[in-house]
Design an enzyme around this catalytic site. Structure first.
Site, PDB file in Angstrom:
ATOM      1  N   LYS A  40       0.844  -1.201   0.000  1.00  9.46           N
ATOM      2  CA  LYS A  40       0.000   0.000   0.000  1.00  9.46           C
ATOM      3  C   LYS A  40       0.880   1.253   0.000  1.00  9.46           C
ATOM      4  CE  LYS A  40      -2.072   2.443   3.247  1.00  9.46           C
ATOM      5  NZ  LYS A  40      -2.007   3.763   2.598  1.00  9.46           N
ATOM      6  N   GLU A  87      10.168   1.633  10.294  1.00  2.00           N
ATOM      7  CA  GLU A  87      11.062   2.770  10.006  1.00  2.00           C
ATOM      8  C   GLU A  87      10.268   4.029  10.264  1.00  2.00           C
ATOM      9  OE1 GLU A  87      14.158   2.468   9.289  1.00  2.00           O
ATOM     10  OE2 GLU A  87      14.156   0.301   9.013  1.00  2.00           O
ATOM     11  N   CYS A 102      12.998  11.900   6.217  1.00  4.18           N
ATOM     12  CA  CYS A 102      13.165  11.475   7.607  1.00  4.18           C
ATOM     13  C   CYS A 102      14.597  11.680   8.086  1.00  4.18           C
ATOM     14  CB  CYS A 102      12.763  10.016   7.745  1.00  4.18           C
ATOM     15  SG  CYS A 102      13.668   8.951   6.608  1.00  4.18           S
ATOM     16  N   GLU A 162       9.022  15.949  15.762  1.00  8.06           N
ATOM     17  CA  GLU A 162       9.299  16.040  14.327  1.00  8.06           C
ATOM     18  C   GLU A 162       8.368  17.033  13.647  1.00  8.06           C
ATOM     19  OE1 GLU A 162       8.197  12.650  11.844  1.00  8.06           O
ATOM     20  OE2 GLU A 162      10.184  12.702  10.925  1.00  8.06           O
TER      21      GLU A 162
END
Ligand code: NAD
Length: 449
Positions: A142, A217, A251, A353
């Protein structure tokens, strides 16, 4: 531009049935046969590069030159790397002198799920699919619902390359519907996920009671540690990239810049000047260094983070506002690259973040202080260290809490190396043998002599 289905449990069931059927043959193909098909996919991605790059840029907002130079070539490289890798994959043997010998079989797991994010759409999608297929699994994959187009185009390429039906099932939809249906499905034995820490936590809570293999991750809040004795020009040039590449939506971007006190003011002045010179604009314009933010939702989130930083006492040194380019992009979601200072290590801006073109500056006096600042978050994905003193660099690398450390470089990738984060940045490692081990079940066979 278009619409995609928000696939549900029933759709996932159909995909899993197709995958289970295809697994019977795919799992017993020879590595050479798998190499041929996967390498053909790599070649076809190159053939279709212009179309894929344009689709990626239209979908994600990143500059077209970046899609052409990085995203699509890397998608092709991922397939080529694991196509050839599986030809060299070997297993261990453990001899018990004259008593017995053990050998390890590494067999495909079965049907596995791969879920990927929107920031490097085809790049990260293929980074998971390629090793899963190379190892002999069938895949339910996906892409992010925010950037689904290149995944759709990849499906066509796989057909053209001769990948048998049912081996790869690309299924579209949202995380809560399609993603969770994949994670919960009893016949999907492993989940490889890249995305936010929040979604990773949810996925882990669903997959753990079912004892699924999990690779996560997740997010990062990476320190970029700059010592006065670094190669200044190289550091400045690379720090611009590690701060703002892909609108800061990588990231691995270094969003917390830590600078040795003696060169703090010098760095600040030069960095601001260079940042102000970055052109933000139409992603199709070759001169745009920065494109659009991926979506309205994400644009709003970044603007909220900038507001929070101001409330926390942060001083905006440059940027901090939306940009309205002229022409066809006038209503797009563009943000000026933003640099801030005056924020402590424990405030929200320096611990959570943002995932946009926003960096903070902090100064340090000693190695010890640099480490304390670097490690002052729950994340542990990547760190960059700039110094010409190799002993200092190695000391720092050993103590910084992150899965990836770059010394005097950034985003220099050898696909054989372990890739992933510690702390809240994830569980497990991708890349090289790590990925092929993840996508296989190890079975030890012991023979008494
Ligand atoms: P996200 O977590 O919102 O979505 C990622 C993917 O997971 C999407 O396909 C989404 O539909 C799906 N998803 C969301 N909730 C789900 C759920 N409950 N169950 C199953 N699937 C679900 O992340 P995003 O906003 O697309 O991507 C940005 C994030 O990804 C950032 O946090 C970034 O740091 C992280 N990221 C990490 C890496 C890495 O290698 N560590 C690489 C790129 C991006």
């Amino acid at each position: 531009m278009g619409q995609i289905p928000d696939s549900n449990e029933k759709d996932v069931n159909i995909a899993v049935e197709a995958a289970k059927k295809a697994f019977k043959n795919w799992s017993i193909t020879s590595p050479e046969e798998r190499f041929k098909v996967l390498n053909r996919i790599a070649e076809l991605i190159e053939v279709h590069l212009p179309e894929l790059a344009l689709a990626e840029t239209n979908d994600n907002g990143k500059p077209l030159w970046l899609s052409k130079k990085v995203d699509i070539p890397r998608a092709s490289a991922n397939f080529r790397f694991f196509a050839t890798g599986i030809m060299h994959f070997a297993t261990e043997s453990h001899s018990m002198e004259d008593k017995a010998v053990n050998y390890t079989l590494r067999q495909p797991i079965g049907v596995v799920g791969c879920i990927s994010p929107w920031n490097l759409p085809l790049y990260l999608f293929t980074w998971k699919i390629a090793p899963a297929l190379a190892a002999g699994n069938c895949v339910i994959a996906k892409p992010s619902e925010v950037t689904p187009v290149t995944a759709f185009l990849l499906a066509k390429i796989c057909r053209e390359a001769g990948l048998p039906d049912g081996v790869l099932n690309i299924i579209h939809g949202t995380g809560t519907n399609t993603g969770e249906a994949i994670v919960k499905h009893p016949d999907i034995k492993a989940i490889s996920f890249t995305g936010s820490t929040r979604a990773g936590e949810r996925i882990a809570s669903l997959a753990a009671p079912k004892f699924k293999k999990l690779s996560l991750e997740l997010g990062g809040k990476n320190p970029n540690i700059i010592f006065a004795d670094c190669d200044w020009e190289k550091m400045m040039k690379t720090t611009m990239q590690s701060s703002f590449s892909n609108q800061g939506e990588i990231c691995l971007c270094g969003s917390r810049i830590l600078i040795e006190e003696t060169v703090y003011e010098k760095f600040k002045a030069e960095f601001i000047e260079r940042t102000k010179a970055l052109t933000v604009g139409d992603p199709l314009d070759e001169n745009s260094k920065q494109g659009a933010i991926v979506s309205k939702v994400h644009f709003d989130k970044i603007m909220r983070c900038i507001d929070t930083a101001k409330q926390e006492g942060g001083k905006i040194l440059c940027g901090g506002s939306a940009v309205q380019p002229e022409g066809r992009c006038a209503n797009g979601y563009f943000i000026q690259p933003t640099v801030m200072e005056g924020l402590g290590p424990n405030c929200q801006t320096n611990t959570e973040e943002i995932f946009g073109p926003v960096v903070t500056l902090q100064s340090f006096k000693t190695e010890e202080e640099a480490l304390q600042l670097a490690n002052a978050t729950q994340y542990g994905l990547a760190a960059t260290i700039w110094t010409q003193d190799i002993s200092k660099a190695n000391r720092m690398a050993a103590k910084v809490e992150s899965g990836i450390v770059w010394i005097n470089c950034w985003l220099l990738r050898d696909l054989r190396t372990p890739f992933g984060g510690m702390k809240n940045s994830g569980v497990g490692r991708e890349g090289g043998w790590e990925a092929l081990r993840f996508f296989t079940e190890a079975k030890n066979v012991c023979i008494e002599l």
